[in-house]
Design a protein around this motif. Structure first.
Motif, PDB file in Angstrom:
ATOM      1  N   GLY A  39       0.822  -1.203   0.000  1.00 13.56           N
ATOM      2  CA  GLY A  39       0.000   0.000   0.000  1.00 13.56           C
ATOM      3  C   GLY A  39       0.856   1.253   0.000  1.00 13.56           C
ATOM      4  O   GLY A  39       1.980   1.252   0.513  1.00 13.56           O
ATOM      5  N   ASP A  40       0.317   2.333  -0.579  1.00 11.58           N
ATOM      6  CA  ASP A  40       1.107   3.567  -0.704  1.00 11.58           C
ATOM      7  C   ASP A  40       0.806   4.566   0.410  1.00 11.58           C
ATOM      8  O   ASP A  40       0.903   5.780   0.217  1.00 11.58           O
ATOM      9  CB  ASP A  40       0.863   4.219  -2.072  1.00 11.58           C
ATOM     10  N   LEU A  41       0.445   4.062   1.588  1.00 10.51           N
ATOM     11  CA  LEU A  41       0.087   4.949   2.695  1.00 10.51           C
ATOM     12  C   LEU A  41       1.311   5.719   3.203  1.00 10.51           C
ATOM     13  O   LEU A  41       2.289   5.125   3.653  1.00 10.51           O
ATOM     14  CB  LEU A  41      -0.526   4.127   3.831  1.00 10.51           C
ATOM     15  N   ASP A  42       1.231   7.031   3.164  1.00 10.52           N
ATOM     16  CA  ASP A  42       2.275   7.912   3.709  1.00 10.52           C
ATOM     17  C   ASP A  42       1.638   9.282   3.921  1.00 10.52           C
ATOM     18  O   ASP A  42       1.688  10.155   3.067  1.00 10.52           O
ATOM     19  CB  ASP A  42       3.470   8.003   2.764  1.00 10.52           C
ATOM     20  N   GLU A  43       0.995   9.448   5.087  1.00 13.30           N
ATOM     21  CA  GLU A  43       0.227  10.649   5.380  1.00 13.30           C
ATOM     22  C   GLU A  43       0.683  11.268   6.707  1.00 13.30           C
ATOM     23  O   GLU A  43       1.085  10.552   7.627  1.00 13.30           O
ATOM     24  CB  GLU A  43      -1.266  10.321   5.489  1.00 13.30           C
ATOM     25  N   THR A  44       0.593  12.575   6.780  1.00 12.94           N
ATOM     26  CA  THR A  44       0.833  13.295   8.036  1.00 12.94           C
ATOM     27  C   THR A  44      -0.483  13.886   8.499  1.00 12.94           C
ATOM     28  O   THR A  44      -1.103  14.688   7.784  1.00 12.94           O
ATOM     29  CB  THR A  44       1.876  14.404   7.845  1.00 12.94           C
ATOM     30  N   LEU A  45      -0.932  13.475   9.685  1.00 12.09           N
ATOM     31  CA  LEU A  45      -2.237  13.878  10.197  1.00 12.09           C
ATOM     32  C   LEU A  45      -2.084  14.805  11.400  1.00 12.09           C
ATOM     33  O   LEU A  45      -1.173  14.617  12.216  1.00 12.09           O
ATOM     34  CB  LEU A  45      -3.046  12.638  10.608  1.00 12.09           C
ATOM     35  N   PRO A  46      -2.964  15.786  11.534  1.00 10.64           N
ATOM     36  CA  PRO A  46      -2.915  16.679  12.700  1.00 10.64           C
ATOM     37  C   PRO A  46      -3.317  15.931  13.967  1.00 10.64           C
ATOM     38  O   PRO A  46      -4.127  15.004  13.943  1.00 10.64           O
ATOM     39  CB  PRO A  46      -3.923  17.773  12.345  1.00 10.64           C
ATOM     40  N   ALA A  47      -2.730  16.316  15.084  1.00 10.84           N
ATOM     41  CA  ALA A  47      -3.034  15.697  16.374  1.00 10.84           C
ATOM     42  C   ALA A  47      -2.935  16.768  17.458  1.00 10.84           C
ATOM     43  O   ALA A  47      -2.632  17.941  17.183  1.00 10.84           O
ATOM     44  CB  ALA A  47      -2.083  14.544  16.653  1.00 10.84           C
ATOM     45  N   GLU A  48      -3.227  16.370  18.711  1.00 10.43           N
ATOM     46  CA  GLU A  48      -3.192  17.325  19.825  1.00 10.43           C
ATOM     47  C   GLU A  48      -1.849  17.301  20.539  1.00 10.43           C
ATOM     48  O   GLU A  48      -1.270  18.339  20.810  1.00 10.43           O
ATOM     49  CB  GLU A  48      -4.317  17.003  20.802  1.00 10.43           C
ATOM     50  N   ASN A  49      -1.350  16.145  20.884  1.00 10.32           N
ATOM     51  CA  ASN A  49      -0.058  16.048  21.571  1.00 10.32           C
ATOM     52  C   ASN A  49       0.592  14.713  21.197  1.00 10.32           C
ATOM     53  O   ASN A  49       0.219  13.678  21.732  1.00 10.32           O
ATOM     54  CB  ASN A  49      -0.242  16.128  23.091  1.00 10.32           C
ATOM     55  N   PRO A  50       1.466  14.727  20.215  1.00 14.26           N
ATOM     56  CA  PRO A  50       2.127  15.847  19.528  1.00 14.26           C
ATOM     57  C   PRO A  50       1.204  16.537  18.520  1.00 14.26           C
ATOM     58  O   PRO A  50       0.058  16.138  18.342  1.00 14.26           O
ATOM     59  CB  PRO A  50       3.283  15.152  18.817  1.00 14.26           C
ATOM     60  N   ASP A  51       1.747  17.544  17.829  1.00 14.76           N
ATOM     61  CA  ASP A  51       0.950  18.336  16.894  1.00 14.76           C
ATOM     62  C   ASP A  51       0.581  17.555  15.646  1.00 14.76           C
ATOM     63  O   ASP A  51      -0.431  17.852  15.003  1.00 14.76           O
ATOM     64  CB  ASP A  51       1.703  19.609  16.485  1.00 14.76           C
ATOM     65  N   GLU A  52       1.400  16.590  15.252  1.00 16.75           N
ATOM     66  CA  GLU A  52       1.124  15.811  14.058  1.00 16.75           C
ATOM     67  C   GLU A  52       1.695  14.406  14.198  1.00 16.75           C
ATOM     68  O   GLU A  52       2.639  14.164  14.955  1.00 16.75           O
ATOM     69  CB  GLU A  52       1.692  16.484  12.803  1.00 16.75           C
ATOM     70  N   VAL A  53       1.086  13.491  13.447  1.00 18.98           N
ATOM     71  CA  VAL A  53       1.491  12.082  13.448  1.00 18.98           C
ATOM     72  C   VAL A  53       1.639  11.616  12.001  1.00 18.98           C
ATOM     73  O   VAL A  53       0.750  11.878  11.173  1.00 18.98           O
ATOM     74  CB  VAL A  53       0.465  11.195  14.174  1.00 18.98           C
ATOM     75  N   GLN A  54       2.738  10.957  11.704  1.00 18.88           N
ATOM     76  CA  GLN A  54       2.937  10.397  10.371  1.00 18.88           C
ATOM     77  C   GLN A  54       2.459   8.948  10.367  1.00 18.88           C
ATOM     78  O   GLN A  54       2.814   8.161  11.254  1.00 18.88           O
ATOM     79  CB  GLN A  54       4.401  10.466   9.953  1.00 18.88           C
ATOM     80  N   VAL A  55       1.648   8.605   9.358  1.00 21.67           N
ATOM     81  CA  VAL A  55       1.096   7.256   9.225  1.00 21.67           C
ATOM     82  C   VAL A  55       1.638   6.641   7.944  1.00 21.67           C
ATOM     83  O   VAL A  55       1.455   7.196   6.852  1.00 21.67           O
ATOM     84  CB  VAL A  55      -0.439   7.273   9.193  1.00 21.67           C
ATOM     85  N   THR A  56       2.329   5.510   8.062  1.00 23.12           N
ATOM     86  CA  THR A  56       2.883   4.817   6.903  1.00 23.12           C
ATOM     87  C   THR A  56       2.533   3.339   6.972  1.00 23.12           C
ATOM     88  O   THR A  56       2.080   2.837   8.004  1.00 23.12           O
ATOM     89  CB  THR A  56       4.412   4.978   6.837  1.00 23.12           C
ATOM     90  N   LEU A 102       5.044   3.450  16.616  1.00 26.82           N
ATOM     91  CA  LEU A 102       4.146   2.393  17.067  1.00 26.82           C
ATOM     92  C   LEU A 102       3.700   1.587  15.857  1.00 26.82           C
ATOM     93  O   LEU A 102       3.311   2.155  14.824  1.00 26.82           O
ATOM     94  CB  LEU A 102       2.914   2.991  17.772  1.00 26.82           C
ATOM     95  N   THR A 103       3.743   0.251  15.984  1.00 29.87           N
ATOM     96  CA  THR A 103       3.463  -0.625  14.845  1.00 29.87           C
ATOM     97  C   THR A 103       2.407  -1.659  15.205  1.00 29.87           C
ATOM     98  O   THR A 103       2.435  -2.241  16.286  1.00 29.87           O
ATOM     99  CB  THR A 103       4.746  -1.352  14.394  1.00 29.87           C
ATOM    100  N   ASP A 104       1.474  -1.870  14.290  1.00 29.49           N
ATOM    101  CA  ASP A 104       0.516  -2.976  14.419  1.00 29.49           C
ATOM    102  C   ASP A 104       0.181  -3.470  13.021  1.00 29.49           C
ATOM    103  O   ASP A 104       0.113  -2.676  12.070  1.00 29.49           O
ATOM    104  CB  ASP A 104      -0.756  -2.540  15.140  1.00 29.49           C
ATOM    105  N   SER A 105       0.000  -4.783  12.889  1.00 30.84           N
ATOM    106  CA  SER A 105      -0.349  -5.354  11.588  1.00 30.84           C
ATOM    107  C   SER A 105      -1.856  -5.256  11.368  1.00 30.84           C
ATOM    108  O   SER A 105      -2.642  -5.467  12.292  1.00 30.84           O
ATOM    109  CB  SER A 105       0.114  -6.807  11.489  1.00 30.84           C
ATOM    110  N   MET A 106      -2.256  -4.944  10.153  1.00 28.32           N
ATOM    111  CA  MET A 106      -3.663  -4.795   9.788  1.00 28.32           C
ATOM    112  C   MET A 106      -4.068  -5.957   8.892  1.00 28.32           C
ATOM    113  O   MET A 106      -3.671  -6.033   7.721  1.00 28.32           O
ATOM    114  CB  MET A 106      -3.892  -3.462   9.071  1.00 28.32           C
TER     115      MET A 106
END
Length: 221
Positions: A39-56, A102-106
């Motif tokens: 999959g081509d997942l590579d997104e940066t999402l806004p968050a509260e603490n921290p300010d952003e989270v990268q999802v790959t 943090l890693t988890d299999s889907m």
């Protein structure tokens, strides 16, 4: 969704036009294969603490099977399924903890319905085909544990979408029922996820287009 409905209608037209035409001596093709999932997942999402989270996402190797019925030497309809469990990784710079991942299999199951067009009907050794069709992607939920030991549970919705593919079968000999084959598939997909344990969290959607390859054995009967 409208594109999927149009594609479903096109599949029905293909079946109607193709049957009956020139008979095939062994119209059924059973395929068993190893399936690569990337999959081509590579997104940066806004968050509260921290300010952003990268999802790959990472790639994975699964397995699958399919069965095709050829209405003629040119056209067939194939139903298949394959599974994989790519890792989904959350990366962030967390105050007090630094860079974490943090890693988890889907767990992922793809159900496919394709119209195949066989482009080498006169060949005794090679079966080159292209196809397109519908895909239902079922995703398992994700569970992480943050640096403070609190659970982070995410529910992932299934996706009904479409794909395109190409494949090549090579017979083990003239007139052989057995063949080795390989194929490539591209799936246009989205990931829609939510946090059911967090009130008013809403849902988020990101692109999750999938490139898949398959290598296996086919038998006709």
């Amino acid at each position: 969704m409208k594109r999927c409905l149009r594609l479903a209608a096109a599949l029905l037209v293909v079946i109607g036009v193709a049957s009956p035409t020139a008979a095939v001596e062994r119209p059924w093709q059973l395929r068993i294969f190893a399936a690569g999932f990337d999959g081509d997942l590579d997104e940066t999402l806004p968050a509260e603490n921290p300010d952003e989270v990268q999802v790959t996402s990472d790639s994975d190797l699964g397995f699958g099977g399919s069965i095709e019925y050829q209405f003629s030497n040119l056209i067939g309809v194939e139903f298949g399924a394959f599974t994989a469990s790519p890792d989904i990784v959350l990366s962030a710079d967390v105050p007090g903890f630094g860079e974490i991942a943090l890693t988890d299999s889907m767990s992922t199951t793809a159900l496919t319905l394709d119209a195949n067009f066989h482009l080498t009907p006169s060949s005794e050794y090679f079966d080159f085909y292209v196809g397109a069709g519908l895909v239902n992607l079922g995703y398992g939920d994700l569970h992480w544990v943050d640096p403070e030991g609190d659970p982070l549970d995410v529910s992932v919705s299934s996706d009904f979408t479409y794909s395109a593919k190409a494949g090549l079968g090579i017979a083990f000999g003239t007139g052989s029922r057995w063949a080795a084959f390989g194929g490539l598939r591209y799936i246009w997909s989205d990931l829609e996820f939510s946090q059911p344990d967090v009130p008013d969290s809403g849902t988020a959607s990101v692109d999750f287009n999938v490139f898949s390859f398959s290598v296996g054995i086919a038998v006709s009967f």
